[in-house]
Motif scaffolding. Structure first.
Motif, short mmCIF file in Angstrom:
data_model
loop_
_atom_site.label_atom_id
_atom_site.label_comp_id
_atom_site.label_asym_id
_atom_site.label_seq_id
_atom_site.Cartn_x
_atom_site.Cartn_y
_atom_site.Cartn_z
N LEU A 52 10.00 6.94 -13.18
CA LEU A 52 10.14 6.70 -14.61
C LEU A 52 8.78 7.02 -15.22
CD1 LEU A 52 11.95 3.24 -14.67
CD2 LEU A 52 12.96 5.49 -14.95
N HIS A 53 8.73 7.17 -16.53
CA HIS A 53 7.45 7.35 -17.19
C HIS A 53 6.55 6.18 -16.76
CE1 HIS A 53 4.41 7.43 -20.31
NE2 HIS A 53 4.81 8.68 -20.57
N PRO A 54 5.29 6.44 -16.43
CA PRO A 54 4.44 5.36 -15.91
C PRO A 54 4.31 4.14 -16.82
CG PRO A 54 3.15 7.35 -16.33
CD PRO A 54 4.58 7.71 -16.50
N ARG A 55 4.35 4.34 -18.11
CA ARG A 55 4.28 3.17 -19.00
C ARG A 55 5.51 2.28 -18.83
NH1 ARG A 55 1.72 4.25 -24.88
NH2 ARG A 55 0.04 5.64 -24.26
N PHE A 56 6.69 2.91 -18.75
CA PHE A 56 7.92 2.15 -18.57
C PHE A 56 7.98 1.54 -17.18
CE2 PHE A 56 9.51 5.36 -21.76
CZ PHE A 56 9.49 4.48 -22.82
N ALA A 57 7.63 2.32 -16.18
CA ALA A 57 7.70 1.85 -14.80
C ALA A 57 6.83 0.61 -14.59
CB ALA A 57 7.30 2.95 -13.83
N THR A 58 5.60 0.67 -15.07
CA THR A 58 4.69 -0.46 -14.85
C THR A 58 5.06 -1.67 -15.70
OG1 THR A 58 3.10 0.50 -16.43
CG2 THR A 58 2.75 0.96 -14.08
N SER A 59 5.47 -1.45 -16.93
CA SER A 59 5.85 -2.60 -17.76
C SER A 59 7.15 -3.23 -17.27
CB SER A 59 5.93 -2.23 -19.24
OG SER A 59 6.97 -1.33 -19.48
N ALA A 105 0.83 -1.20 0.00
CA ALA A 105 0.00 0.00 0.00
C ALA A 105 0.87 1.26 0.00
CB ALA A 105 -0.94 -0.01 1.20
N ASP A 106 1.91 1.27 0.84
CA ASP A 106 2.80 2.45 0.87
C ASP A 106 3.54 2.62 -0.45
OD1 ASP A 106 2.09 3.15 3.45
OD2 ASP A 106 3.89 2.30 4.38
N GLU A 107 3.96 1.52 -1.07
CA GLU A 107 4.64 1.62 -2.37
C GLU A 107 3.69 2.15 -3.43
OE1 GLU A 107 7.85 -2.05 -2.03
OE2 GLU A 107 5.81 -2.46 -2.74
N SER A 108 2.47 1.65 -3.45
CA SER A 108 1.48 2.10 -4.45
C SER A 108 1.19 3.58 -4.29
CB SER A 108 0.18 1.31 -4.31
OG SER A 108 0.38 -0.04 -4.60
N LEU A 120 10.64 7.36 7.73
CA LEU A 120 11.29 6.06 7.52
C LEU A 120 10.48 5.19 6.57
CD1 LEU A 120 13.54 4.03 8.16
CD2 LEU A 120 12.22 3.34 10.17
N GLU A 121 9.16 5.16 6.75
CA GLU A 121 8.30 4.39 5.84
C GLU A 121 8.34 4.96 4.44
OE1 GLU A 121 4.74 2.80 8.76
OE2 GLU A 121 4.81 4.93 8.26
N ALA A 122 8.39 6.28 4.33
CA ALA A 122 8.49 6.93 3.01
C ALA A 122 9.79 6.55 2.33
CB ALA A 122 8.38 8.45 3.17
N ARG A 123 10.88 6.58 3.09
CA ARG A 123 12.19 6.22 2.55
C ARG A 123 12.21 4.75 2.12
NH1 ARG A 123 15.04 8.93 5.88
NH2 ARG A 123 15.71 10.55 4.45
N ARG A 124 11.63 3.88 2.95
CA ARG A 124 11.58 2.45 2.61
C ARG A 124 10.77 2.20 1.35
NH1 ARG A 124 10.35 0.05 8.54
NH2 ARG A 124 12.48 0.03 9.31
N ALA A 125 9.59 2.84 1.25
CA ALA A 125 8.74 2.64 0.07
C ALA A 125 9.44 3.13 -1.19
CB ALA A 125 7.40 3.37 0.26
N ALA A 126 10.04 4.31 -1.12
CA ALA A 126 10.73 4.86 -2.30
C ALA A 126 11.94 4.00 -2.66
CB ALA A 126 11.16 6.30 -2.03
N GLY A 127 12.69 3.57 -1.66
CA GLY A 127 13.85 2.71 -1.92
C GLY A 127 13.45 1.39 -2.55
N SER A 128 12.36 0.82 -2.08
CA SER A 128 11.86 -0.43 -2.65
C SER A 128 11.43 -0.22 -4.11
CB SER A 128 10.69 -0.94 -1.82
OG SER A 128 10.17 -2.12 -2.36
N LEU A 129 10.81 0.91 -4.39
CA LEU A 129 10.40 1.21 -5.77
C LEU A 129 11.60 1.42 -6.68
CD1 LEU A 129 7.35 3.48 -4.95
CD2 LEU A 129 7.26 1.25 -6.11
N VAL A 130 12.69 1.94 -6.13
CA VAL A 130 13.93 2.06 -6.91
C VAL A 130 14.42 0.66 -7.25
CG1 VAL A 130 16.37 2.74 -6.82
CG2 VAL A 130 14.60 4.32 -6.00
N GLU A 131 14.45 -0.22 -6.26
CA GLU A 131 14.89 -1.61 -6.49
C GLU A 131 14.00 -2.32 -7.50
OE1 GLU A 131 15.05 -3.60 -2.72
OE2 GLU A 131 16.52 -2.19 -1.92
N LYS A 132 12.73 -1.97 -7.55
CA LYS A 132 11.77 -2.61 -8.46
C LYS A 132 11.75 -1.95 -9.84
CE LYS A 132 9.01 -4.42 -4.75
NZ LYS A 132 7.86 -4.30 -3.88
#
Length: 119
Positions: free
Chosen positions: A75-82, A20-23, A49-61
């Motif tokens: 990233l552009h949402p089309r690229f990020a989601t694909s 949920a936080d990542e989304s 801390l939760e914000a940093r974790r969510a953003a860091g996880s999204l970088v890893e993903k």
């Protein structure tokens, strides 16, 4: 067209396996532009801390990038989601093929993404 944020959050969770936080973090940054953990904290009412974790996880993903030591950009949402969907397919040994729900996320968010970066 109005963006149905709760619906998008659910799809990001179910199709792209985001928390949920990542989304919420991903949608916030796509729709408003680059942000620091502090600004994410303020907007989403989660701890820094939760914000940093969510953003860091999204970088890893492969959905966000780090643009400075304390700032994240989408990233552009089309690229990020694909990118994320392709990674899930590889991890789960599933054939990568068109996913209309994932494709539509990028299409729905494209205007917000562009508008946030041309202010």
């Amino acid at each position: 067209m109005a963006v149905n944020v709760p619906n998008l959050e659910n799809i990001l969770g179910s199709e792209l396996k985001l928390s949920a936080d990542e989304s919420r973090t991903f949608l916030l940054i796509v729709r408003t532009g680059k942000m620091t953990p502090r600004r994410i904290h303020d907007a989403l009412q989660i701890s820094t801390l939760e914000a940093r974790r969510a953003a860091g996880s999204l970088v890893e993903k492969g959905m966000l990038i780090v643009v400075s030591p304390a700032e994240y950009e989408s990233l552009h949402p089309r690229f990020a989601t694909s990118n994320r969907y392709r990674t899930i397919c590889e991890e789960e040994n599933i054939e990568f093929k068109r996913n209309t729900k994932v494709d539509n996320i990028g299409l729905i968010l494209e205007n917000d993404y562009e508008n946030a970066r041309t202010k």
